[in-house]
Design a protein around this motif. Sequence first.
Motif, PDB file in Angstrom:
ATOM      1  N   PHE A   1      64.671   2.988  85.157  1.00  0.00           N
ATOM      2  CA  PHE A   1      65.094   2.448  83.796  1.00  0.00           C
ATOM      3  C   PHE A   1      64.383   1.033  83.639  1.00  0.00           C
ATOM      4  O   PHE A   1      63.686   0.826  82.590  1.00  0.00           O
ATOM      5  CB  PHE A   1      66.474   2.506  83.343  1.00  0.00           C
ATOM      6  N   ARG A   2      64.805   0.098  84.568  1.00  0.00           N
ATOM      7  CA  ARG A   2      64.253  -1.214  84.202  1.00  0.00           C
ATOM      8  C   ARG A   2      62.616  -1.313  84.407  1.00  0.00           C
ATOM      9  O   ARG A   2      61.967  -1.901  83.593  1.00  0.00           O
ATOM     10  CB  ARG A   2      64.781  -2.070  85.385  1.00  0.00           C
TER      11      ARG A   2
ATOM     12  N   VAL B   1      58.634   5.728  88.492  1.00  0.00           N
ATOM     13  CA  VAL B   1      59.046   6.975  89.018  1.00  0.00           C
ATOM     14  C   VAL B   1      60.233   6.434  90.074  1.00  0.00           C
ATOM     15  O   VAL B   1      59.784   5.417  90.772  1.00  0.00           O
ATOM     16  CB  VAL B   1      58.053   7.659  89.693  1.00  0.00           C
ATOM     17  N   ALA B   2      61.212   7.178  90.417  1.00  0.00           N
ATOM     18  CA  ALA B   2      62.049   7.006  91.561  1.00  0.00           C
ATOM     19  C   ALA B   2      61.920   7.900  92.700  1.00  0.00           C
ATOM     20  O   ALA B   2      61.550   9.156  92.645  1.00  0.00           O
ATOM     21  CB  ALA B   2      63.457   6.680  91.274  1.00  0.00           C
TER      22      ALA B   2
ATOM     23  N   GLN C   1      69.731  17.147  93.103  1.00  0.00           N
ATOM     24  CA  GLN C   1      68.674  16.440  93.650  1.00  0.00           C
ATOM     25  C   GLN C   1      67.447  16.466  92.714  1.00  0.00           C
ATOM     26  O   GLN C   1      67.068  17.351  92.088  1.00  0.00           O
ATOM     27  CB  GLN C   1      68.165  16.889  94.901  1.00  0.00           C
ATOM     28  N   ALA C   2      67.108  15.179  92.494  1.00  0.00           N
ATOM     29  CA  ALA C   2      65.913  15.078  91.299  1.00  0.00           C
ATOM     30  C   ALA C   2      65.128  13.893  91.512  1.00  0.00           C
ATOM     31  O   ALA C   2      65.236  13.108  92.235  1.00  0.00           O
ATOM     32  CB  ALA C   2      66.707  14.628  89.759  1.00  0.00           C
ATOM     33  N   ALA C   3      63.830  14.236  91.238  1.00  0.00           N
ATOM     34  CA  ALA C   3      62.729  13.062  91.123  1.00  0.00           C
ATOM     35  C   ALA C   3      62.779  12.693  89.905  1.00  0.00           C
ATOM     36  O   ALA C   3      62.354  13.699  88.756  1.00  0.00           O
ATOM     37  CB  ALA C   3      61.451  13.840  91.781  1.00  0.00           C
ATOM     38  N   ILE C   4      62.964  11.436  89.477  1.00  0.00           N
ATOM     39  CA  ILE C   4      63.071  11.068  88.258  1.00  0.00           C
ATOM     40  C   ILE C   4      61.899  10.447  87.779  1.00  0.00           C
ATOM     41  O   ILE C   4      61.275   9.293  88.410  1.00  0.00           O
ATOM     42  CB  ILE C   4      64.292  10.060  88.099  1.00  0.00           C
ATOM     43  N   TYR C   5      61.243  10.656  86.630  1.00  0.00           N
ATOM     44  CA  TYR C   5      60.128   9.883  86.235  1.00  0.00           C
ATOM     45  C   TYR C   5      60.623   9.402  84.711  1.00  0.00           C
ATOM     46  O   TYR C   5      61.415  10.026  84.085  1.00  0.00           O
ATOM     47  CB  TYR C   5      58.841  10.872  85.919  1.00  0.00           C
TER      48      TYR C   5
ATOM     49  N   PHE D   1      63.957  14.571  84.565  1.00  0.00           N
ATOM     50  CA  PHE D   1      64.671  14.816  85.803  1.00  0.00           C
ATOM     51  C   PHE D   1      63.810  16.036  86.588  1.00  0.00           C
ATOM     52  O   PHE D   1      64.419  17.235  86.004  1.00  0.00           O
ATOM     53  CB  PHE D   1      66.197  14.966  85.823  1.00  0.00           C
ATOM     54  N   PHE D   2      62.941  16.013  87.513  1.00  0.00           N
ATOM     55  CA  PHE D   2      62.366  17.200  88.105  1.00  0.00           C
ATOM     56  C   PHE D   2      63.339  17.645  89.150  1.00  0.00           C
ATOM     57  O   PHE D   2      63.966  17.195  89.915  1.00  0.00           O
ATOM     58  CB  PHE D   2      61.116  16.503  88.840  1.00  0.00           C
ATOM     59  N   ASP D   3      63.504  19.134  88.888  1.00  0.00           N
ATOM     60  CA  ASP D   3      64.497  19.923  89.907  1.00  0.00           C
ATOM     61  C   ASP D   3      63.852  19.875  91.261  1.00  0.00           C
ATOM     62  O   ASP D   3      63.107  20.855  91.576  1.00  0.00           O
ATOM     63  CB  ASP D   3      64.664  21.514  89.082  1.00  0.00           C
TER      64      ASP D   3
END
Length: 360
Positions: free
Chosen positions: A197-198, A211-212, A224-228, A249-251
């Motif tokens: 977010f920041r 991206v995280a 579980q997610a890959a977050i963009y 939130f990518f599955d």
Amino acid sequence: MSAEPERVVLLSEQIGTIAHEKIAQINGVTRETRTLALNALIEAARAGDAGRGFSVVANEVKAVSKRIQEISSALSTDLSRSIVELTDIGRQMAEQVRGQRLADQALNMIEIIDRNLYERSCDVRWWATDKAVVDCLEAPSPDNARHACQRLGVILQSYTVYLDLWIIDADGRVVANGRPGQYPSAVGTDVSHTAWFRSAMETRTGEDFAVADVETVGALNHAQAAIYSAAVRSGGETNGRPLGVLGIFFDWRPQAAAVVNGGRRSADEQARTRYMLLDSRFRVIAASDNKGILTEVFPLKATGDTGHYTDSQGAMVGFALTPGYETYRGLGWYGVIVQGRPAALTVAPHDPRTALRPAS
């Protein structure tokens, strides 16, 4: 995998076995001949002068037997040296071919992930300019929030690789999501402390994104997610003022599982091989055996962008660093494959240096 190097190993072992058997037969004949010569000398001695000529023949037979033994000994030494060298070369060739194949497969896995995640980076930047998303933050109201939820829901119907999409205000509070029925606790969640977010709020233009690494998201039922994420900007303009953030939130789990479990693999390969994806900290984020995901740190010994090595347990490890795709630089992730030795290289052959030694 090419079978040629392993074929060399098998042939060298077969040659060693055949040579061992044949030399053993020669040694057996030599022993019999020496015994016959000795018996002949004894009988010649008993016969006195009448057996003197026979004694000469017996001595010649004994001498021939000794020469055969010497030849057998030299053959054993020469063969053992050559067979050992041939076996070593074959094993080295087989290990090199196997290691390179694993490194290539690891690169293929991480390239598939890169191409997939590149599309996610495109999605988040595009959807952050959607009018419903912009209006939800630029002119906040219950109606605009409901409309934004509906719009995100429509997107999710077409893009099934996502768990959810969140609209977050400048204070880090989720104000709308695409699946409120499935994830009712999402709205109101405070994500102001998260790096994704920041980082999105600090991006300079609408062309940038954040991206995280893969993580478990509590508000998404601990999936579980890959977050963009990307900043939602005033008027949807590239250089507009940041109003908040769109997080997608990518599955991760089913998509990653398809990668580490994909490809043609024999039952033998599958049984002795572990396929993994690691993040930049070498944390396991996907594994074909479903073990250690998000908890295990794999002791990767990466000495370059791609390569292979044999670990302390004798297993071959092939690895490849993310090369990125198009404008997506990647996250420093690795594709990694750990494979036990195939049966052809597991059982050590007899040592020709001792197996070919002729008997006295």
